[in-house]
Design a protein around this motif. Structure first.
Motif, PDB file in Angstrom:
ATOM      1  N   SER A   1       0.733  -1.166   0.042  1.00 29.32           N
ATOM      2  CA  SER A   1       0.014   0.034  -0.023  1.00 29.32           C
ATOM      3  C   SER A   1       0.855   1.159   0.118  1.00 29.32           C
ATOM      4  O   SER A   1       0.571   2.354  -0.807  1.00 29.32           O
ATOM      5  CB  SER A   1      -1.210   0.022   1.247  1.00 29.32           C
ATOM      6  N   LEU A   2       1.848   1.358   0.586  1.00 28.88           N
ATOM      7  CA  LEU A   2       2.990   2.262   0.746  1.00 28.88           C
ATOM      8  C   LEU A   2       3.389   2.528  -0.448  1.00 28.88           C
ATOM      9  O   LEU A   2       3.800   3.672  -1.291  1.00 28.88           O
ATOM     10  CB  LEU A   2       3.877   2.166   1.572  1.00 28.88           C
ATOM     11  N   VAL A   3       3.764   1.379  -1.330  1.00 27.41           N
ATOM     12  CA  VAL A   3       4.310   1.321  -2.927  1.00 27.41           C
ATOM     13  C   VAL A   3       2.986   2.285  -3.709  1.00 27.41           C
ATOM     14  O   VAL A   3       3.439   3.144  -4.494  1.00 27.41           O
ATOM     15  CB  VAL A   3       4.719  -0.129  -3.306  1.00 27.41           C
ATOM     16  N   MET A   4       2.051   1.714  -3.659  1.00 33.20           N
ATOM     17  CA  MET A   4       0.723   2.054  -4.352  1.00 33.20           C
ATOM     18  C   MET A   4       0.507   3.624  -4.186  1.00 33.20           C
ATOM     19  O   MET A   4       0.270   4.488  -5.273  1.00 33.20           O
ATOM     20  CB  MET A   4      -0.627   1.289  -4.252  1.00 33.20           C
ATOM     21  N   GLY A   5       0.797   4.054  -2.949  1.00 38.76           N
ATOM     22  CA  GLY A   5       0.734   5.554  -2.536  1.00 38.76           C
ATOM     23  C   GLY A   5       1.495   6.543  -3.229  1.00 38.76           C
ATOM     24  O   GLY A   5       1.450   7.333  -3.849  1.00 38.76           O
ATOM     25  N   MET A   6       2.894   5.858  -3.174  1.00 37.14           N
ATOM     26  CA  MET A   6       3.952   6.556  -3.855  1.00 37.14           C
ATOM     27  C   MET A   6       3.852   6.585  -5.266  1.00 37.14           C
ATOM     28  O   MET A   6       4.388   7.573  -6.037  1.00 37.14           O
ATOM     29  CB  MET A   6       5.475   5.799  -3.535  1.00 37.14           C
ATOM     30  N   ALA A   7       3.285   5.556  -5.674  1.00 35.53           N
ATOM     31  CA  ALA A   7       2.958   5.425  -7.241  1.00 35.53           C
ATOM     32  C   ALA A   7       1.807   6.399  -7.652  1.00 35.53           C
ATOM     33  O   ALA A   7       1.496   6.404  -8.953  1.00 35.53           O
ATOM     34  CB  ALA A   7       2.808   4.153  -7.876  1.00 35.53           C
ATOM     35  N   GLY A   8       1.277   7.001  -6.707  1.00 39.76           N
ATOM     36  CA  GLY A   8       0.151   8.219  -7.058  1.00 39.76           C
ATOM     37  C   GLY A   8      -1.257   7.597  -6.996  1.00 39.76           C
ATOM     38  O   GLY A   8      -2.129   7.991  -7.751  1.00 39.76           O
ATOM     39  N   ARG A   9      -1.467   6.074  -6.345  1.00 36.48           N
ATOM     40  CA  ARG A   9      -2.836   5.514  -6.592  1.00 36.48           C
ATOM     41  C   ARG A   9      -3.356   5.923  -5.343  1.00 36.48           C
ATOM     42  O   ARG A   9      -3.117   5.518  -4.195  1.00 36.48           O
ATOM     43  CB  ARG A   9      -2.745   4.060  -6.823  1.00 36.48           C
ATOM     44  N   ALA A  10      -4.480   6.909  -5.305  1.00 37.76           N
ATOM     45  CA  ALA A  10      -5.364   7.340  -4.058  1.00 37.76           C
ATOM     46  C   ALA A  10      -5.957   5.982  -3.446  1.00 37.76           C
ATOM     47  O   ALA A  10      -6.266   6.191  -2.083  1.00 37.76           O
ATOM     48  CB  ALA A  10      -5.924   8.460  -4.512  1.00 37.76           C
ATOM     49  N   ALA A  11      -6.537   5.158  -4.016  1.00 38.92           N
ATOM     50  CA  ALA A  11      -7.061   3.939  -3.580  1.00 38.92           C
ATOM     51  C   ALA A  11      -6.221   3.359  -2.462  1.00 38.92           C
ATOM     52  O   ALA A  11      -6.841   2.736  -1.333  1.00 38.92           O
ATOM     53  CB  ALA A  11      -7.345   3.241  -4.618  1.00 38.92           C
ATOM     54  N   ALA A  12      -5.035   3.385  -2.610  1.00 40.78           N
ATOM     55  CA  ALA A  12      -4.274   2.809  -1.372  1.00 40.78           C
ATOM     56  C   ALA A  12      -4.113   3.338  -0.185  1.00 40.78           C
ATOM     57  O   ALA A  12      -3.886   2.846   0.871  1.00 40.78           O
ATOM     58  CB  ALA A  12      -2.625   2.613  -1.876  1.00 40.78           C
ATOM     59  N   CYS A  13      -4.694   4.955  -0.231  1.00 46.90           N
ATOM     60  CA  CYS A  13      -4.738   5.543   1.081  1.00 46.90           C
ATOM     61  C   CYS A  13      -5.479   4.817   2.050  1.00 46.90           C
ATOM     62  O   CYS A  13      -5.621   4.988   3.489  1.00 46.90           O
ATOM     63  CB  CYS A  13      -4.827   6.945   0.835  1.00 46.90           C
ATOM     64  N   GLN A  14      -6.681   4.261   1.694  1.00 43.52           N
ATOM     65  CA  GLN A  14      -7.285   3.401   2.707  1.00 43.52           C
ATOM     66  C   GLN A  14      -6.997   2.392   3.693  1.00 43.52           C
ATOM     67  O   GLN A  14      -7.399   2.158   4.606  1.00 43.52           O
ATOM     68  CB  GLN A  14      -8.671   3.081   1.781  1.00 43.52           C
ATOM     69  N   ASP A  15      -5.518   1.943   2.980  1.00 44.03           N
ATOM     70  CA  ASP A  15      -5.118   0.985   3.813  1.00 44.03           C
ATOM     71  C   ASP A  15      -4.027   1.526   4.808  1.00 44.03           C
ATOM     72  O   ASP A  15      -3.283   0.808   5.552  1.00 44.03           O
ATOM     73  CB  ASP A  15      -4.220   0.158   2.856  1.00 44.03           C
ATOM     74  N   LEU A  16      -3.980   2.673   4.595  1.00 42.77           N
ATOM     75  CA  LEU A  16      -2.664   3.549   5.407  1.00 42.77           C
ATOM     76  C   LEU A  16      -3.156   4.336   6.787  1.00 42.77           C
ATOM     77  O   LEU A  16      -4.362   4.677   6.642  1.00 42.77           O
ATOM     78  CB  LEU A  16      -1.982   4.438   4.523  1.00 42.77           C
ATOM     79  N   GLU A  17      -2.475   4.681   7.713  1.00 46.31           N
ATOM     80  CA  GLU A  17      -2.971   5.244   8.972  1.00 46.31           C
ATOM     81  C   GLU A  17      -1.664   6.115   9.258  1.00 46.31           C
ATOM     82  O   GLU A  17      -0.694   6.195   8.581  1.00 46.31           O
ATOM     83  CB  GLU A  17      -3.125   4.153   9.968  1.00 46.31           C
TER      84      GLU A  17
END
Length: 218
Positions: A188-204
Motif C-alpha cells: 500500500s505504501l508502494v501504491m501510494g508513492m505510485a500515485g494511486r489514491a485508492a491505497a490511502c484507505q490501507d494507510l494510517e
C-alpha cells in the motif's frame, strides 16, 4: 535484517519480475469479457490495456524502445499508447497469450531492473484492485520497490509524494523519511508513492491525510 527481505542483485530482481508476471497470468486466466474491459487504476486504461502495456515492456528491445520514444518526440504517453496498441491482441484471450509468452523474457528494454519490477508490481495491483483480486507479493519484492520509489522521481514521482513524511511498513523492514507518520502494508505504501489514491484507505497516521491531499491535487 533478514536476507529474505533484501533484493539487491539484478538476478534477484529479474527472478522477482518473472514470479510477479506468472502470478498475474494465473489471476487473469479466468476473467470474463466484462472484467477485461474494467477500468484499471492506471488512468484511462482498461485491464486488457494494462496487460498489453506490460507485454510491450517485456517484448520491446532497447533500440526499438529508443526509436519509439524518438518517434513520439519523447512523449511517454504517446510512446506507451503506440506500444500498447502493437502488443494488444484482437481478443482478450490473444492479449493474455502474448503476455504469457513474455513471462520468462527480459525485464524490460533498458537496464533499470528495479524500475521494471516496480512497473510489474504496480500494474499488477492496478489490475487486481478493481477486479477484487488479492495478491500480496513477497515482502522482499515490495520492499525493493518501496526503496526504489522513495529514493527518486523516476518512473513515478515517489520521492516528491512522500516529502516530509515518515514511512513505516507494518509487514516488513521498509522505513524512510521523517515527519508525519504514514504507516501500513508495504504494498500500500508502494501504491501510494505510485500515485494511486485508492491505497490511502490501507494507510494510517497523520501522513495518510497529507498523502491523500497531495494525490487529489496532483
Amino acid at each position: 535484517m533478514a536476507e529474505s527481505h533484501v533484493l539487491e542483485t539484478r538476478e534477484a530482481l529479474e527472478r522477482a519480475i518473472r514470479v510477479e508476471r506468472l502470478a498475474l497470468v494465473q489471476d487473469l486466466a479466468g476473467l470474463s469479457e466484462a472484467q477485461w474491459a474494467t477500468a484499471s487504476l492506471c488512468g484511462r486504461w482498461t485491464v486488457e490495456e494494462v496487460v498489453a502495456h506490460l507485454t510491450a515492456g517485456a517484448g520491446t528491445g532497447m533500440w526499438r524502445w529508443l526509436l519509439s520514444m524518438l518517434a513520439a518526440r519523447f512523449d511517454p504517453d504517446l510512446h506507451n499508447d503506440r506500444r500498447l496498441a502493437q502488443h494488444r491482441g484482437a481478443t482478450p484471450e490473444e492479449t493474455l497469450r502474448r503476455f504469457r509468452a513474455v513471462v520468462a523474457g527480459p525485464a524490460g528494454p533498458t537496464g533499470h531492473t528495479a524500475a521494471w519490477l516496480s512497473e510489474t508490481v504496480v500494474h499488477g495491483e492496478d489490475i487486481r484492485r478493481p477486479l477484487g483480486l488479492v495478491r500480496t507479493p513477497p515482502v522482499a519484492t515490495t520492499t525493493a520497490v518501496a526503496r526504489f520509489f522513495a529514493g527518486r522521481d523516476f518512473t513515478v514521482a515517489g520521492k516528491t509524494a512522500i516529502a516530509g513524511l515518515r514511512l513505516e511498513a507494518t509487514d516488513g523492514p521498509f522505513t524512510t523519511g521523517s515527519g508525519d507518520l504514514l504507516r501500513g502494508p508495504t504494498l500500500s505504501l508502494v501504491m501510494g508513492m505510485a500515485g494511486r489514491a485508492a491505497a490511502c484507505q490501507d494507510l494510517e497516521g497523520d501522513g495518510a491525510a497529507v498523502l491523500r491531499a497531495r494525490l487529489r491535487s496532483g
